[in-house]
Structure formats: structure tokens, C-alpha cells
Motif scaffolding. Structure first.
Motif, PDB file in Angstrom:
ATOM      1  N   TRP A  67      24.884  82.890  35.954  1.00 11.15           N
ATOM      2  CA  TRP A  67      24.581  82.056  34.793  1.00 11.15           C
ATOM      3  C   TRP A  67      25.825  81.888  33.916  1.00 11.15           C
ATOM      4  O   TRP A  67      26.116  80.797  33.441  1.00 11.15           O
ATOM      5  CB  TRP A  67      23.442  82.679  33.995  1.00 11.15           C
ATOM      6  N   THR A  76      17.862  76.246  30.752  1.00 16.86           N
ATOM      7  CA  THR A  76      17.531  77.576  31.296  1.00 16.86           C
ATOM      8  C   THR A  76      16.190  78.055  30.763  1.00 16.86           C
ATOM      9  O   THR A  76      15.348  78.563  31.519  1.00 16.86           O
ATOM     10  CB  THR A  76      18.630  78.591  30.939  1.00 16.86           C
ATOM     11  N   VAL A 104      21.619  76.185  27.777  1.00 13.86           N
ATOM     12  CA  VAL A 104      20.634  77.189  27.365  1.00 13.86           C
ATOM     13  C   VAL A 104      19.229  76.595  27.321  1.00 13.86           C
ATOM     14  O   VAL A 104      18.252  77.218  27.772  1.00 13.86           O
ATOM     15  CB  VAL A 104      21.016  77.794  26.001  1.00 13.86           C
ATOM     16  N   TRP A 128      26.913  74.084  25.993  1.00 17.67           N
ATOM     17  CA  TRP A 128      26.156  75.322  26.115  1.00 17.67           C
ATOM     18  C   TRP A 128      24.749  75.202  25.545  1.00 17.67           C
ATOM     19  O   TRP A 128      23.827  75.838  26.036  1.00 17.67           O
ATOM     20  CB  TRP A 128      26.918  76.478  25.446  1.00 17.67           C
TER      21      TRP A 128
END
Length: 483
Positions: A136, A193, A190, A186
Motif C-alpha cells: 500500500w 482504499t 486513501v 493521497w
């Protein structure tokens, strides 16, 4: 070359990484799996290394030049891959050699997904989570994360961004300030995810597996917490969710950003690279279905469609997840799927391979040369959508392709020289240089039987693939080291 400034930045990055070790360390305490000591040793070792590099150079602040950015990227991936091997070395339950520990660490960090571990179902939960976490972190690139943080510490990040973000059009930025761009990347990463983890949990995975597989799915890594990979769950809904997020993660993240800022879904289909990417997958799925039906591999058409869809998406995006063994398939299909990894994902994605945009530009350049044979005096411009591309981009793509072929051939010959048979060597280099994971032949399941010299060769090819050839290759040129 400001080596003290470079050392300072690498030290800061290693310190940041050391604190990520706390998460699997906490899991080791929660599950009482006996790996707590390995992670505590890793945390303090990494912290000491980072402080050792940073403290003597903490006041050395210089504006980074482009070539210093390249050196920092390569040094950081090398140092981080080495530090990342420490939990595998310290863990008594794994009993891995130094070579296997480094192979596992670099495979995770580069999102390759090749492994030397054979009993995943019985390994400590914290070790399994750590493998997924490595992927990750490596998926988007810790360098990009650091670019968002280091400006606060007095370090500019433009050179790091140019060295790390893949693709021939990487001069384009979503925001003028590079730190803001990194934060946006990011944030999207995130959010994807979290959404993936929630959907996998709803579909039937437990919380641990859902989070773990969301890590490796969004990173397009391919590590799993089970020997049978995604096939362990025997759940078609889980398969579809993972395939869907693999496609999303293989798209240029700037398209996702455009959608978040109010654009319509049409922004995807207006992108030439995305259209080629989807069309390529549809064609591969059709071919796979026809071959599987011809050989009657599966009983029903639904099974055939499901297997073809998942494995094409998994292999073509360079994830490498599986829900069934390739051993019962006609050899044509595994080789075809391995070759699709050479294309890989879109530029600006977490996928590996040459990238769809480069393949598209090579095709357009080839078409132009054919036209010139017929009309030598005509002037043909290469257009991407409505944009006419400058010749320097076409030249850069050809240069990249030449360097890629050179690295592939040299790595292949070196691996064969260690005693690996030609077919298995081709598969191993193809899977590591494209950051794919599973191979064919001797290494269809894992790389345990690979000799130690071969494993170190593969570690280097993983780095070449993750850093897109030039970032690492430029360090071997005399011009780079001249002032």
C-alpha cells in the motif's frame, strides 16, 4: 551534488517510515502472534538509522537539482527496501534467509507481489498485514507522501515528483504547488482504499482480510493473506469488487481528481488513454472466453465469463491475483496474460508495465512512419485527442522503450546464466520488471526454488520496473555524476 542535503532528506524519510512499523506492531500485541519483538526491533533500528543520517546534516538546506531528485528517489527505495526487510529477518516464525527477506521486502514495496513464502494461512497476522502495508505504501509511492510533508520541514519536492510520477506527460500537474498535488493524490488513494475495504467487508470478508486486500488491490500489488489468493474466499461478489477497483486504480489518478472537482463521468471517455485501456481489456476478455469455451475448461458460460473477466483484469493491470490455477488452461492463455502485463496500467496510476499511453504513442508513431513511406514529403503530426504532441515526447517514448528492452534482455541473460531454464527465466523477468507477481513454469506459485543469485537479479529488475527504468538507469551514466 549536495550529498549532505541528500543524506538529510533520506534520513527524514526513513524516520517517517519507522513510525509506520508501529501499526503491525500493535496488531502483533492484539493477536498475540509472537511477532511483537520483531517489529519493536525494526522500529528502533529504522529510527536509529534515520536519526544517524539526519542529525549530522539537519542544517544542510539546499535547493534540489533534478539529478539530486533522481538520486534521492533511488536511494530512498533502496534504503527503504533494505529497512523493510528487517521484520522478515527478525521474525523467528518465518526463519527466512537474508536473501529471501530482501526479496519479500522489495517485492512488497515495488508492488510486484512475487513471494518466497509458502504457508501464508499459518503466518502471524501482523506479518501478513505488514506485507500488505508495504504494498500500500509503495503503490502510490512514499516519495509522493513525503513530498506533501517535507515542505513543512524546509525541503522542496518538485524534483522528487518529476522523478517518481510515471508517464511521458508527467510535466502536467493538477495543482501549481507540488505539495498540494501530492496531498490530493493521497487523499484519492486513501478514499479508494477505505471504500474498497468497506465493500469487501460487506461482501463477506472479515475486517482483517478486507483491510489487507484493499491495501493490495488499490496498490495493484497482488499480495494476499492466503495461499489460494482471492480464490480462498470462493465468492463471486468479492471477485467483482476487486476487479472493479483494480480497473479504477489502473486509471490515471488525475481523472479521478477531475471527477471529484465536479466534472462528469464523460471526462474518462474523453481521455484517449482510458479508451484504449478499456478497449484492450474488452478484447482480451473476449479472446479468453472464446479459448476457454473452445477447450471446455469450465462447465457453464457464467463460470467461463467470470474466470476470464477476473484473470484478464488481474493480469493486465499487473495485480496478479488469482481465483483458479492456470495449470488447467491451454498454454496460450497464461502466456497471453503474462504478455498483457507488458502493457500494464495507465500513466499516473499504481499499475506497472510499459503503460498504455506509451504503447498508444508507439502505435501512432508506427502508423505515421507507414504513411510517410507512401507520402514521403507529407507532414504528419501525432495527436493525442485534440492535442498535437511535440517530437521530444515521441523521442522520449522511443528512448524509454529501447532502455526497457535493453534491461529486459540483459536481465534475462543473467538469470539464464544462473541455471534457470529459458521459459521460467522469461516469465520471471517479465513478471518482476512489470511488477506483476505470479510467473509461469517453475515459478507459477512462488519463487522459493529460485537460486539466491537469481533472486538478487529479480530484486534489481523490480526496482527498474517500479522506478520506470530511466530513474535508476540514469545513475549509471558518467554524465550524471559530472558537475
Amino acid at each position: 551534488m549536495h550529498f549532505r542535503a541528500i543524506t538529510r532528506i533520506v534520513g527524514l524519510l526513513v524516520i517517517i517510515f519507522s513510525f509506520t512499523i508501529v501499526v503491525p506492531g500493535i496488531l502483533a500485541l492484539i493477536y498475540h502472534d509472537g511477532s511483537g519483538q520483531a517489529f519493536s526491533q525494526t522500529f528502533f533500528t529504522a529510527l536509529v538509522i534515520g536519526l544517524f543520517l539526519w542529525i549530522p546534516t539537519r542544517n544542510d538546506r539546499h535547493e534540489l537539482k533534478a539529478k539530486e531528485g533522481f538520486l534521492i528517489v533511488v536511494l530512498f527505495w533502496t534504503v527503504l527496501g533494505s529497512v523493510g526487510a528487517l521484520p522478515f529477518i527478525f521474525s523467528e516464525k518465518l526463519n527466512l534467509s537474508i536473501t529471501d527477506a530482501f526479496f519479500e521486502s522489495f517485492s512488497g514495496l515495488t508492488t510486484t507481489g512475487a513471494t518466497t513464502l509458502t504457508v501464508l494461512d499459518t503466518l502471524p497476522k501482523s506479518i501478513l498485514f505488514y506485507r500488505q502495508m508495504l504494498q500500500w505504501l509503495g503503490g502510490m509511492g512514499i516519495i509522493v507522501l513525503a513530498v506533501a510533508i517535507l515542505p513543512l520541514l524546509g525541503v522542496g519536492g518538485m524534483q522528487l515528483y518529476r522523478a517518481e510520477i510515471p508517464g511521458p506527460l508527467k510535466d502536467n500537474k493538477m495543482r501549481p504547488r507540488i505539495a498540494e498535488t501530492a496531498k490530493i493524490l493521497w487523499l484519492i488513494y486513501v478514499l479508494l482504499t477505505i471504500l474498497c475495504a468497506i465493500l469487501l467487508w460487506i461482501a463477506g470478508m472479515d475486517v482483517f482480510d478486507a483491510i489487507s486486500h484493499s491495501f493490495s488491490t488499490i496498490a495493484i500489488g497482488g499480495f494476499s493473506t492466503h495461499n489460494a489468493s482471492i480464490g480462498y474466499f470462493n465468492n463471486s461478489t468479492i471477485d467483482i469488487i476487486i476487479a472493479f477497483f483494480l480497473i479504477i486504480s489502473s486509471c490515471n489518478f488525475s481523472l479521478h481528481f477531475a471527477l471529484l472537482t465536479g466534472r462528469s463521468l464523460k471526462i474518462y471517455w474523453r481521455d484517449p488513454e482510458f479508451k484504449v485501456f478499456i478497449s484492450f481489456h474488452l478484447a482480451l476478455i473476449l479472446i479468453c472466453i472464446l479459448v476457454l469455451l473452445y477447450y471446455s475448461i469450465y462447465i457453464t458460460f457464467e463460470q467461463t465469463l467470470h474466470q476470464a473477466f477476473f484473470h484478464v483484469v488481474s493480469m493486465a493491470t499487473t495485480a496478479g491475483f488469482t481465483i483458479d490455477s492456470f495449470s488447467g488452461w491451454p498454454l496460450f492463455l497464461p502466456i497471453l496474460l503474462l504478455c498483457t502485463a507488458f502493457v500494464g496500467g495507465c500513466a499516473g496510476s499504481t499499475g506497472g508495465g510499459l503503460k498504455v499511453i506509451r504503447i498508444l504513442l508507439l502505435f501512432l508513431q508506427g502508423s505515421r512512419e507507414l504513411k510517410r513511406l507512401v507520402h514521403p514529403n507529407a507532414v504528419y503530426a501525432i495527436k493525442l485527442g485534440q492535442r498535437i504532441l511535440p517530437e521530444r515526447i515521441i523521442q522520449a517514448v522511443w528512448g524509454f522503450f529501447s532502455a526497457y528492452a535493453l534491461v529486459f534482455i540483459i536481465s534475462l541473460l543473467l538469470l539464464i546464466a544462473t541455471g534457470v531454464d529459458e521459459f521460467s527465466a522469461f516469465s520471471a523477468i517479465g513478471t518482476t520488471l512489470n511488477n506483476l507477481g505470479p510467473g509461469l513454469g517453475t515459478f507459477s506459485d512462488n519463487f522459493t526454488s529460485m537460486n539466491n543469485t537469481g533472486k538478487w537479479i529479480l530484486v534489481v529488475t523490480m526496482l527498474f520496473g517500479r522506478l520506470e527504468i530511466f530513474t535508476l538507469l540514469v545513475l549509471f551514466t558518467p554524465t550524471f555524476w559530472r558537475d
